[in-house]
Design a protein around this motif. Structure first.
Motif, PDB file in Angstrom:
ATOM      1  N   PRO A 194     -18.275  -2.186   1.337  1.00  0.00           N
ATOM      2  CA  PRO A 194     -18.245  -3.332   2.256  1.00  0.00           C
ATOM      3  C   PRO A 194     -16.966  -4.130   2.009  1.00  0.00           C
ATOM      4  O   PRO A 194     -16.458  -4.138   0.877  1.00  0.00           O
ATOM      5  N   PRO A 195     -16.448  -4.834   3.020  1.00  0.00           N
ATOM      6  CA  PRO A 195     -15.132  -5.506   2.905  1.00  0.00           C
ATOM      7  C   PRO A 195     -14.999  -6.399   1.681  1.00  0.00           C
ATOM      8  O   PRO A 195     -13.964  -6.359   1.004  1.00  0.00           O
ATOM      9  N   ILE A 196     -16.041  -7.193   1.379  1.00  0.00           N
ATOM     10  CA  ILE A 196     -15.915  -8.111   0.249  1.00  0.00           C
ATOM     11  C   ILE A 196     -15.697  -7.353  -1.059  1.00  0.00           C
ATOM     12  O   ILE A 196     -14.886  -7.734  -1.904  1.00  0.00           O
ATOM     13  N   TRP A 197     -16.379  -6.235  -1.242  1.00  0.00           N
ATOM     14  CA  TRP A 197     -16.220  -5.422  -2.452  1.00  0.00           C
ATOM     15  C   TRP A 197     -14.867  -4.726  -2.485  1.00  0.00           C
ATOM     16  O   TRP A 197     -14.303  -4.505  -3.555  1.00  0.00           O
ATOM     17  N   GLN A 198     -14.388  -4.378  -1.294  1.00  0.00           N
ATOM     18  CA  GLN A 198     -13.046  -3.779  -1.238  1.00  0.00           C
ATOM     19  C   GLN A 198     -12.009  -4.733  -1.827  1.00  0.00           C
ATOM     20  O   GLN A 198     -11.123  -4.337  -2.573  1.00  0.00           O
ATOM     21  N   THR A 199     -12.152  -6.022  -1.474  1.00  0.00           N
ATOM     22  CA  THR A 199     -11.204  -7.026  -1.969  1.00  0.00           C
ATOM     23  C   THR A 199     -11.370  -7.210  -3.478  1.00  0.00           C
ATOM     24  O   THR A 199     -10.396  -7.222  -4.234  1.00  0.00           O
ATOM     25  N   LEU A 200     -12.634  -7.341  -3.923  1.00  0.00           N
ATOM     26  CA  LEU A 200     -12.883  -7.536  -5.360  1.00  0.00           C
ATOM     27  C   LEU A 200     -12.353  -6.356  -6.176  1.00  0.00           C
ATOM     28  O   LEU A 200     -11.795  -6.536  -7.262  1.00  0.00           O
ATOM     29  N   THR A 201     -12.522  -5.166  -5.628  1.00  0.00           N
ATOM     30  CA  THR A 201     -12.105  -3.959  -6.333  1.00  0.00           C
ATOM     31  C   THR A 201     -10.610  -3.967  -6.648  1.00  0.00           C
ATOM     32  O   THR A 201     -10.177  -3.397  -7.648  1.00  0.00           O
ATOM     33  N   LEU A 202      -9.854  -4.661  -5.805  1.00  0.00           N
ATOM     34  CA  LEU A 202      -8.401  -4.668  -6.006  1.00  0.00           C
ATOM     35  C   LEU A 202      -8.002  -5.384  -7.307  1.00  0.00           C
ATOM     36  O   LEU A 202      -6.864  -5.288  -7.750  1.00  0.00           O
ATOM     37  N   PHE A 203      -8.960  -6.128  -7.912  1.00  0.00           N
ATOM     38  CA  PHE A 203      -8.675  -6.763  -9.196  1.00  0.00           C
ATOM     39  C   PHE A 203      -8.908  -5.804 -10.362  1.00  0.00           C
ATOM     40  O   PHE A 203      -8.648  -6.133 -11.512  1.00  0.00           O
ATOM     41  N   ASN A 204      -9.432  -4.647 -10.048  1.00  0.00           N
ATOM     42  CA  ASN A 204      -9.670  -3.646 -11.076  1.00  0.00           C
ATOM     43  C   ASN A 204      -8.424  -2.764 -11.224  1.00  0.00           C
ATOM     44  O   ASN A 204      -8.087  -2.006 -10.330  1.00  0.00           O
ATOM     45  N   PRO A 205      -7.743  -2.869 -12.355  1.00  0.00           N
ATOM     46  CA  PRO A 205      -6.477  -2.122 -12.488  1.00  0.00           C
ATOM     47  C   PRO A 205      -6.655  -0.607 -12.382  1.00  0.00           C
ATOM     48  O   PRO A 205      -5.736   0.107 -11.993  1.00  0.00           O
ATOM     49  N   VAL A 206      -7.856  -0.126 -12.739  1.00  0.00           N
ATOM     50  CA  VAL A 206      -8.065   1.317 -12.725  1.00  0.00           C
ATOM     51  C   VAL A 206      -7.974   1.885 -11.310  1.00  0.00           C
ATOM     52  O   VAL A 206      -7.584   3.039 -11.107  1.00  0.00           O
ATOM     53  N   ASP A 222      -5.897   5.103  -1.740  1.00  0.00           N
ATOM     54  CA  ASP A 222      -6.554   3.871  -1.314  1.00  0.00           C
ATOM     55  C   ASP A 222      -5.553   2.729  -1.201  1.00  0.00           C
ATOM     56  O   ASP A 222      -5.680   1.860  -0.360  1.00  0.00           O
ATOM     57  N   VAL A 223      -4.600   2.736  -2.121  1.00  0.00           N
ATOM     58  CA  VAL A 223      -3.534   1.717  -2.056  1.00  0.00           C
ATOM     59  C   VAL A 223      -2.195   2.449  -2.076  1.00  0.00           C
ATOM     60  O   VAL A 223      -2.107   3.595  -2.529  1.00  0.00           O
ATOM     61  N   ASP A 224      -1.172   1.777  -1.634  1.00  0.00           N
ATOM     62  CA  ASP A 224       0.142   2.386  -1.560  1.00  0.00           C
ATOM     63  C   ASP A 224       0.577   2.884  -2.946  1.00  0.00           C
ATOM     64  O   ASP A 224       0.377   2.208  -3.961  1.00  0.00           O
TER      65      ASP A 224
END
Lengths: 255, 308
Positions: A194-206, A222-224
């Motif tokens: 879900p979008p909110i978790w997608q944003t939170l996940t970006l704080f996970n360096p792994v 998932d990210v550039d």
């Protein structure tokens, strides 16, 4: 300043010998336990899960699982490597030798990273037996492998110096690294969250490590990939600063 | 003679606030055996720790053969071998591997001939392939010495090397120490067995409560602070020292059977001849005479007691 190369070599060989002395525990057990994932998720359950971005599920999880192994092995290897001399008291010899922290770090972190890289390549070879793999950017794949192994060996080295008991030593890999890796897109693309978790996940360096590594295999991320590389390098730089500070102040090493 | 180690104004206060060393000055001469004596907690191990790079000094400076231990630590440390007080060894490595490791750590090229020689001298040769954890305490102590000697140091620190060590090893060890000294190595040792210091050392330093309270040539020290006692065994017991002999520093033993005369070996006249003449004159007959000299142990105990 000239480096004491013989000292680096002595520490490196000493640490590598520790690995070869316990091949079952050091090599075979991580390879087998990771391979179980391929068997279960790749062959048994994987066939019932739909492809992700055109990659079969079994193949999709391989880069993430190699990362999982790299992170946990690098941290535990390097942390044990320096924790033990502290625990046994043999650290006196390192402190009284004509060496600087650069030699100590190169020796210990180099050996821990070497071992992780060997394990990572062994897992990769094993995965080949169970799931269809392709590697689109082999040079980048190796670069991410080496960079991650070195960075997290350095991180483990810091943990080993910080830890003043076996419990702390095991807490970090088990309570931090493993959850972060499982939640870092090893088993799924973060696009399914879900979008909110997608944003939170970006704080996970792994997330950045797994994403970059998977890109080198299948060209999907998932990210550039540039951001992945930048985050990894940033973490490496932070670890280097921490190690420099530790030796500068003698933190937990000298009275 | 030029000092090989020069300690100036060295202080150490631990984070707990405990001041282990208080502005110490000390010069160690090239090629000597220096014994550092002091009660537990006096600062011996802290001082060694600072010189070897294990403890960070709070204040002051140490030069090792002219090299500052902080700014020029590589040159300083490569000259030093350290045998720590605690039996801190690896567990799973072999004797050969751990000694070879030490040599590498100090930046010396591999030299199996030298390692072989050390292991043989320390009676470790037949244990070279044993894992360290299988060795006895005395054997582990030998391993620590072998590690310290692996890189051919010019200066050897032995911190309580004979604590808990059997007679045979002690003999072996002093044999090794003597031959090292003969080859020009400077040796600094701390010990609880004062007899060993008396036996081995060229100079003695006494440290107490973080202060060096004395540094002296051993022979000189024994001469200066050593008193001699003449014990006179009497044929008949006495109730008290006779008035005729009151001018002499005489004490009577508890059973009245011995007269003890304390005198200074330094003085021109020891007074023995006069004393014996007066004994004869007073009609006191004696069976036997013997003299004793105070040992380093007595001197040490006196010094530390005075300092409290």
């Amino acid at each position: 300043m000239t480096l004491n190369l013989r000292a680096i070599r002595a520490i490196y060989l000493f640490e590598m010998a520790r690995t070869w002395r316990t091949p079952l525990q050091s090599i075979l057990s991580p390879v087998i336990s990771t391979s179980l994932y391929f068997v279960v998720f790749g062959s048994a359950i994987g066939s019932r899960i739909t492809e992700i971005d055109g990659v079969s599920y079994g193949a999709f999880i391989v880069p993430g699982l190699i990362m999982l192994l790299l992170l946990t092995q690098s941290v535990s290897n390097a942390s044990f490597g320096i924790y033990f001399p502290k625990f046994l008291g043999t650290i006196y010899e390192l402190l009284s030798a004509p060496i600087s922290f650069i030699e100590i770090v190169l020796g210990y972190v180099g050996a821990a990273a070497t071992k992780s890289i060997i394990l990572g390549l062994l897992i990769l070879a094993t995965a080949w037996l169970f799931v269809p793999l392709r590697i689109e950017h082999p040079v980048w794949m190796l670069a991410f492998l080496v960079l991650t192994a070195v960075t997290f060996s350095l991180f483990g080295f810091i943990i080993g110096i910080w830890a003043d008991g076996i419990e702390k030593l095991q807490t970090v890999p088990l309570l931090i690294i493993t959850p972060l890796t499982f939640l870092g897109g090893t088993f799924y693309s973060i696009g399914v969250l879900p979008p909110i978790w997608q944003t939170l996940t970006l704080f996970n360096p792994v997330v950045y490590l797994v994403s970059g590594f998977r890109w080198s295999f299948y060209g999907i991320a998932d990210v550039d990939v540039g951001i992945s590389l930048a985050v990894t390098l940033l973490f490496l730089a932070l670890c280097l600063v921490a190690v420099w500070w530790i030796f500068k102040t003698g933190y937990r090493l000298k009275n | 003679m030029q000092s090989i180690i020069s300690v100036a104004n060295l202080s150490k206060t631990y984070a707990s606030g405990f001041q282990a060393l208080k502005r110490i000055d000390l010069e160690i001469r090239r090629g000597e055996i220096f014994a550092l004596l002091g009660p537990n907690g006096a600062g011996k191990t802290t001082l060694i720790g600072i010189i070897c790079g294990i403890v960070t000094p709070s204040e002051g400076r140490v030069l090792v053969d002219g090299h500052d231990i902080v700014t020029d630590y590589r040159a300083a440390r490569s000259m030093i071998g350290l045998v720590p007080q605690e039996l801190t060894t690896d567990a799973f490595e072999t004797v050969w591997a751990t000694v070879t490791f030490s040599r590498g750590l100090f930046g010396k090229p591999a030299d199996p001939t030298h390692i072989t020689k050390i292991l043989k001298e320390l009676s470790l040769w037949d244990k070279k392939d044993s894992k360290i954890m299988t060795l006895s305490g005395g054997m582990k102590r030998r391993v620590l010495i072998a590690k310290a000697l692996s890189h051919q140091p010019q200066i050897l620190f032995l911190d309580e090397p004979t604590a808990g060590v059997d007679v045979e090893l002690r003999k072996d060890m002093w044999q090794v120490v003597r031959s090292l000294r003969d080859s020009g190595v400077t040796i600094i040792l701390t010990t609880h067995y004062i007899a060993e210091a008396e036996d081995m050392a060229d100079r003695i330093g006494v440290i107490n409560n973080g202060d060096i309270i004395l540094v002296e040539d051993k022979v000189e020290l024994m001469r200066k602070l050593g008193t001699k006692q003449l014990t006179i065994e009497l044929q008949k017991q006495l109730d008290a020292v006779p008035d005729a002999l009151a001018a002499h520093r005489l004490t009577l033993s508890a059973d009245g059977g011995n007269l003890v005369y304390t005198y200074d070996t330094q003085s021109e006249r020891t007074g023995i001849t006069a004393l014996l003449a007066e004994l004869n004159h007073a009609g006191i007959r004696f069976r036997d005479l013997h003299t004793t000299q105070s040992s380093l142990e007595d001197i040490f105990v006196d010094l530390v007691r005075q300092d409290r």
